[in-house]
Motif scaffolding. Structure first.
Motif, mmCIF file in Angstrom:
data_model
loop_
_atom_site.group_PDB
_atom_site.id
_atom_site.type_symbol
_atom_site.label_atom_id
_atom_site.label_comp_id
_atom_site.label_asym_id
_atom_site.label_seq_id
_atom_site.Cartn_x
_atom_site.Cartn_y
_atom_site.Cartn_z
ATOM 1 N N ASP A 82 73.347 -164.926 -29.808
ATOM 2 C CA ASP A 82 74.681 -165.348 -29.360
ATOM 3 C C ASP A 82 75.747 -164.974 -30.386
ATOM 4 N N THR A 83 75.322 -164.770 -31.620
ATOM 5 C CA THR A 83 76.250 -164.414 -32.699
ATOM 6 C C THR A 83 76.341 -162.907 -32.909
ATOM 7 N N MET A 84 75.899 -162.115 -31.937
ATOM 8 C CA MET A 84 75.858 -160.656 -32.134
ATOM 9 C C MET A 84 77.207 -160.115 -32.583
ATOM 10 N N TYR A 85 78.264 -160.484 -31.876
ATOM 11 C CA TYR A 85 79.600 -160.025 -32.234
ATOM 12 C C TYR A 85 80.491 -161.224 -32.522
ATOM 13 N N GLY A 86 81.296 -161.100 -33.558
ATOM 14 C CA GLY A 86 82.218 -162.172 -33.904
ATOM 15 C C GLY A 86 83.463 -161.614 -34.539
ATOM 16 N N ILE A 87 84.168 -162.465 -35.256
ATOM 17 C CA ILE A 87 85.411 -162.060 -35.909
ATOM 18 C C ILE A 87 85.366 -162.433 -37.383
ATOM 19 N N PHE A 88 86.034 -161.608 -38.165
ATOM 20 C CA PHE A 88 86.199 -161.886 -39.591
ATOM 21 C C PHE A 88 87.673 -162.120 -39.857
ATOM 22 N N TYR A 89 87.985 -163.308 -40.333
ATOM 23 C CA TYR A 89 89.368 -163.653 -40.635
ATOM 24 C C TYR A 89 89.554 -163.720 -42.144
ATOM 25 N N GLU A 90 90.552 -162.985 -42.630
ATOM 26 C CA GLU A 90 90.969 -163.088 -44.025
ATOM 27 C C GLU A 90 92.482 -163.172 -44.070
ATOM 28 N N ASP A 91 93.004 -163.942 -45.001
ATOM 29 C CA ASP A 91 94.452 -164.030 -45.186
ATOM 30 C C ASP A 91 94.907 -162.796 -45.944
ATOM 31 N N ILE A 92 95.064 -161.719 -45.195
ATOM 32 C CA ILE A 92 95.562 -160.435 -45.671
ATOM 33 C C ILE A 92 96.593 -159.977 -44.650
ATOM 34 N N ASN A 93 97.563 -159.185 -45.050
ATOM 35 C CA ASN A 93 98.605 -158.731 -44.125
ATOM 36 C C ASN A 93 99.403 -159.903 -43.544
ATOM 37 N N PHE A 94 99.591 -160.971 -44.348
ATOM 38 C CA PHE A 94 100.285 -162.172 -43.880
ATOM 39 C C PHE A 94 99.609 -162.732 -42.623
ATOM 40 N N ALA A 95 98.299 -162.766 -42.631
ATOM 41 C CA ALA A 95 97.555 -163.218 -41.465
ATOM 42 C C ALA A 95 97.659 -164.721 -41.250
ATOM 43 N N ALA A 96 97.900 -165.490 -42.306
ATOM 44 C CA ALA A 96 98.008 -166.953 -42.168
ATOM 45 C C ALA A 96 99.472 -167.344 -42.105
ATOM 46 N N ASP A 97 100.104 -167.583 -43.251
ATOM 47 C CA ASP A 97 101.531 -167.905 -43.261
ATOM 48 C C ASP A 97 102.325 -166.716 -42.729
ATOM 49 N N GLY A 98 103.138 -166.968 -41.726
ATOM 50 C CA GLY A 98 103.844 -165.889 -41.054
ATOM 51 C C GLY A 98 103.006 -165.215 -39.997
ATOM 52 N N ALA A 105 69.443 -154.978 -32.139
ATOM 53 C CA ALA A 105 69.807 -156.396 -32.205
ATOM 54 C C ALA A 105 68.739 -157.262 -32.854
ATOM 55 N N ASP A 106 67.522 -156.741 -32.996
ATOM 56 C CA ASP A 106 66.506 -157.511 -33.692
ATOM 57 C C ASP A 106 66.739 -157.549 -35.190
ATOM 58 N N ILE A 107 67.475 -156.566 -35.733
ATOM 59 C CA ILE A 107 67.754 -156.538 -37.170
ATOM 60 C C ILE A 107 69.217 -156.820 -37.446
ATOM 61 N N VAL A 108 70.130 -156.319 -36.595
ATOM 62 C CA VAL A 108 71.556 -156.592 -36.748
ATOM 63 C C VAL A 108 71.879 -157.820 -35.903
ATOM 64 N N ARG A 109 72.009 -158.960 -36.559
ATOM 65 C CA ARG A 109 72.216 -160.217 -35.823
ATOM 66 C C ARG A 109 73.690 -160.553 -35.667
ATOM 67 N N MET A 110 74.544 -160.004 -36.537
ATOM 68 C CA MET A 110 75.962 -160.340 -36.512
ATOM 69 C C MET A 110 76.763 -159.112 -36.927
ATOM 70 N N ALA A 111 77.936 -158.930 -36.308
ATOM 71 C CA ALA A 111 78.795 -157.799 -36.661
ATOM 72 C C ALA A 111 80.239 -158.158 -36.345
ATOM 73 N N SER A 112 81.159 -157.756 -37.244
ATOM 74 C CA SER A 112 82.582 -158.061 -37.038
ATOM 75 C C SER A 112 83.446 -156.968 -37.648
ATOM 76 N N TYR A 113 84.393 -156.505 -36.850
ATOM 77 C CA TYR A 113 85.410 -155.547 -37.292
ATOM 78 C C TYR A 113 86.315 -156.223 -38.327
ATOM 79 N N ALA A 114 86.922 -155.429 -39.198
ATOM 80 C CA ALA A 114 87.825 -155.998 -40.199
ATOM 81 C C ALA A 114 88.900 -154.989 -40.586
#
Length: 851
Positions: A56-72, A515-524
């Motif tokens: 169920d976690t095959m694809y997800g999201i990676f959030y980092e406070d870069i590019n004013f991703a949080a404030d603003g 998918a048996d070895i790559v359990r999670m993946a996220s673009y960034a």
């Protein structure tokens, strides 16, 4: 940015009928069809076979406070620098009054001063504003105006905005007047008025309703009367946040993220996790950057200390761990926090040896798990409950560290974290990592340590050019199935054009197949404010009043919402490949460095001289490729003198050259790096160069530039000394290249990987009884494909969703050329033929018997 969009449509050779369910592009005429090249393929699907289950976690999201991703950005606060905490430690241009200006009406006067003393609102909230006001005439007021982010504060007609401020006064009572306006006048029907009473800090609130829509609003807070009033935490929030949460998230951004249906949320980074000081805040240390530490980010927002972000701005921490956990819960994603391992990365590369500091961070990590999962009777579970969430958040995964370049030092500390976590919380999956790249000495050593220790999961990161993603679809085919699982926590193909997204889509078929070895993946990275970009490409772009998904976003969404439960084995024929030798001119360049080049010779293997230049005269054989730098012949050498210029390449020779030896003598005169000696130069975006002393003179590598994006082919830790002459030799033979430094072989590589543009993966959606067929065609030719589903019985129609367009198309605020088109595909059978358009990603959902 303007792009040329080639309208997609049906292509010659299609043997099935498509009925549009949504308005789509015009089908080309027969003449147009004839101009489209077609390549024939076969695809065989073993519908009776069973591949690996897909987590169920095959694809997800990676959030980092870069590019004013949080404030603003995702954090919905509209006031910039609300607590007057900005300063040079964040960014050399910042002051405590950044984004604020004083304002006076009706002849009022006064002064505004940011102070840091014992009268502050809270020990963690160091600064506040002191206003000395002389505004006792009717209609007069003195205060300050906030400019917000980007072009201003964005408001929408009819929407409500919640204002709040902490204030105190020495005048007994001080009236405050709060207005929201732009250059055309007021944005509300009337000002908001509040009376500050007494010399103790208190919070004053109210609501403003916009009467007009504007993207250039300003918030003014003014005082009337005379005396001194102190202000802090000046805030304006839209009432309509994501899920209506207080201290919540900007709705349009959060909804775009939620629409991806992510299986996990990795947060809060990224480089900001393991850079800066790992110490706790002490009084002398408030003016320095330190690593992101979760305990700073919880509790009442006015008690959270601001921090200097690694990416060069201030972060209020109003969006903190509690809010991240809530967001993960709201979008149905597994939370995956990342904690510092006390080994810095992202260019800092140092390890902390203080045993007490290590003990504290390990305990902080155990406390974090308790905060997420502990009962309300536990210390940190009670804190969570007090914040409004008595139920546990259900944390199952936690990552220690991020992209450390010191694998042995990192792993020694990682093992301490892992042992402590597993002893107290054995059900938590503790994730390690393999450094900042997809290959090399750090990667190999990190994986060796992870395998030896039986780590559950390893986080891999890489940013490469599109060709790499087309060439490495089989990357995980050969990974040890008995070793650690893989979390591809950060990847991207260095561009937001559709061609980048196509390459990523082709690569994702390989992730899914494994998918048996790559359990999670996220673009960034996930988010980027168009006016404040530290890194690109990015998945979602925004300004202060609009947002849009990139072409890459559309690919991620298409894959993430069409995953399936299990891989169905499938194979496809390959694309005929035409591969010639590495060919092109030669080049010399620099990067923030002054260099003297001399005695350049290019010869064939038989000894024929193609180029010889000792610079005894002029440099007439050389032409600027990039137009930057300051080149001149000095004392019999060709010198680039500008230590601030980047990529100053000059070239000589012919694009038709192949099989040659390039020799040059190079001497560094000044600057931060070393030499850039190019070969196989086609144009400004396509070449190879030997980058000696790159990355601030920390390592060396051969990089291949393809359509402007670079990929490392071979690397080591060679550095360059100033004032020393180096003899460099590059031998090009077909697609094999060998490099010599001062007569000794430095390295070699063979660039013969196949960039396969036609890729597929098939999965099964058990609940819907459907085969999910994903096909990527990342080439100029249409792919006429005979699809064999074996002896399975299927419905004669299928739902088809497709992305297609010009490979250079880019989604923008005003144009979205890359978007999904949904149709009904007729003529589906156990064996049928379909033509996939050039530059397309297609998902077919084929119902099997009984559906």
């Amino acid at each position: 940015m303007p792009t040329l969009l080639r309208k997609p449509g049906l292509v010659a050779g299609a043997a099935v009928l498509v009925t549009a369910a949504l308005a789509g592009p015009t089908v080309p005429t027969g003449a147009a069809r004839a101009e489209t090249p077609v390549t024939d393929y076969t695809m065989t699907v073993e519908t009776s076979g069973a591949g690996p289950e897909i987590a169920d976690t095959m694809y997800g999201i990676f959030y980092e406070d870069i590019n004013f991703a949080a404030d603003g950005g995702l954090y919905a606060e509209l006031v910039r620098n609300r607590s007057f905490e900005f300063g040079p430690v964040d960014n050399p241009s910042y002051t405590p009054m950044t984004a604020w200006t004083t304002a006076a009406t009706g002849g009022a006067s006064g002064s505004a001063e940011v102070v840091n003393d014992a009268g502050r609102l809270h020990e963690n909230n160091r600064n506040y504003l002191r206003l000395d006001v002389d505004a006792d005439r009717r209609g007069s007021a003195y205060g300050l105006t906030n400019s917000g982010y980007n072009t201003g504060i964005a408001v929408e007609r009819g929407e409500r905005y919640d204002f709040s401020v902490w204030a105190r006064t020495d005048a007994g009572e001080t009236p405050l007047v709060i207005t929201l306006h732009d250059d055309s006048g007021s944005l509300t029907s009337r000002p908001l008025r509040r009376i500050v009473r007494g010399d103790g800090w208190a919070r004053y609130t109210g609501t403003l309703t916009a009467t007009r829509t504007s993207a250039t609003g300003r918030l003014t807070v003014s005082a009337q009367g005379t005396g001194t009033v102190s202000l802090d935490m000046v805030s304006l929030f839209p009432r309509d946040t994501f899920k209506g949460r207080k201290n919540g998230l900007r709705k349009d951004l959060a909804e775009k993220i939620a629409a991806l249906e992510p299986g996990f949320l990795r947060f809060p980074g990224g480089c900001l996790v393991n850079t800066g000081s790992h110490e706790a805040y002490e009084a002398p240390d408030w003016e320095r950057r330190r690593s992101y530490q979760w305990k700073d980010t919880i509790g009442p927002v006015h008690e959270r200390p601001a921090n200097a972000n690694f990416w060069g701005y201030n972060q209020t921490l109003g969006l903190g761990y509690y809010e991240y956990f809530l967001f993960a819960e709201d979008i149905g994603a597994t939370p995956v926090p990342v904690v510092p391992a006390l080994v810095t990365g992202c260019g800092e590369n140092r390890a902390t040896d203080d045993p007490e500091l290590l003990r504290r961070h390990i305990q902080d990590t155990l406390d974090l798990i308790e905060f997420a999962n502990g009962p309300v009777t536990s210390e940190w579970g009670a804190v969570r409950a007090e914040m409004g969430h008595p139920e546990p958040f259900g944390l199952t995964h936690l990552a220690v560290g991020n992209e450390e370049n010191l694998p042995d030092e990192f792993f020694e500390r990682f093992e301490r974290f892992r042992a402590a976590i597993e002893a107290e919380y054995p059900d938590i999956t503790v994730i390690s990592n393999s450094g900042p790249d997809d290959t090399g000495a750090v990667f190999d050593r990190a994986w060796e340590l992870n395998r030896q220790a039986g780590v559950d999961m390893v986080d891999e990161h890489y940013y490469n050019d599109p060709a790499w993603f087309l060439e490495n679809n089989d990357r995980y085919d050969s990974y040890d199935r008995q070793g650690p699982a893989v979390f591809v926590g950060e990847y991207a193909s260095r561009g937001n054009r559709f061609r980048n997204a196509l390459a990523e889509a082709a690569y994702m078929t390989g992730l899914e197949r494994n998918a048996d070895i790559v359990r999670m993946a996220s673009y960034a990275p996930l988010l980027a404010n168009v006016d404040h970009v530290q890194w690109e490409p990015d998945l979602i772009w925004f300004d202060n009043d609009s947002s849009w998904g990139s072409a890459n976003y559309e690919v991620q969404k298409l894959f993430m919402t069409n995953v399936g439960d299990r891989v169905v084995p499938s194979t496809a024929s390959s694309t005929p490949q035409v591969s010639g030798p590495i060919g092109g001119a030669v080049g010399l360049s620099t990067w923030r460095t002054a260099v003297a080049y001399d005695d350049v010779r290019v010869t064939t293997p038989e000894g024929e001289v193609l180029l010889s230049d000792d610079f005894a005269g002029d440099a007439g054989q050389w032409s600027p490729l990039t137009g930057s730098g300051s080149w001149a012949v000095e004392d019999g050498a060709y010198v680039q003198r500008d230590v601030n210029a980047e990529n100053t390449m000059v070239t000589a020779g012919s694009a038709d050259w192949s099989d040659y030896d390039l020799e040059v003598t190079a001497t560094k005169r000044d600057g931060s790096e070393g030499f850039l000696v190019a070969f196989g130069v086609k144009d400004t975006g396509n070449y190879y160069w030997w980058n000696l002393g790159g990355w601030n003179n920390t390592q060396s590598a051969v990089e291949k530039a393809s359509s402007g994006a670079k990929n490392v082919l071979v690397a080591d830790d060679t550095t360059i000394e100033p004032g020393r002459a180096y003899d460099l030799r590059v031998e090009v033979r077909g697609r094999q290249v060998t490099l010599f430094l001062d007569g000794k072989e430095w390295g070699s590589f063979t660039d013969d990987a196949v960039a396969e543009p036609f890729r597929q993966v098939v999965t099964r959606d058990e609940r819907r009884g459907e085969l999910v067929v994903k096909v990527v065609n990342a080439q100029d030719a249409a792919a006429r494909t005979r699809i064999d589903l074996g002896d399975v019985r299927v419905r004669p129609t299928a739902r088809m969703t497709m992305l297609s367009g010009d490979p250079d198309a880019v989604n923008t605020a005003t144009s979205r050329p890359i978007r999904p088109r949904t149709s009904v595909l007729h003529g589906v059978d156990a064996t049928f033929t379909h033509t996939f358009p050039p530059h397309s990603v297609t998902v077919l959902r084929i119902a099997t018997q009984g559906r």
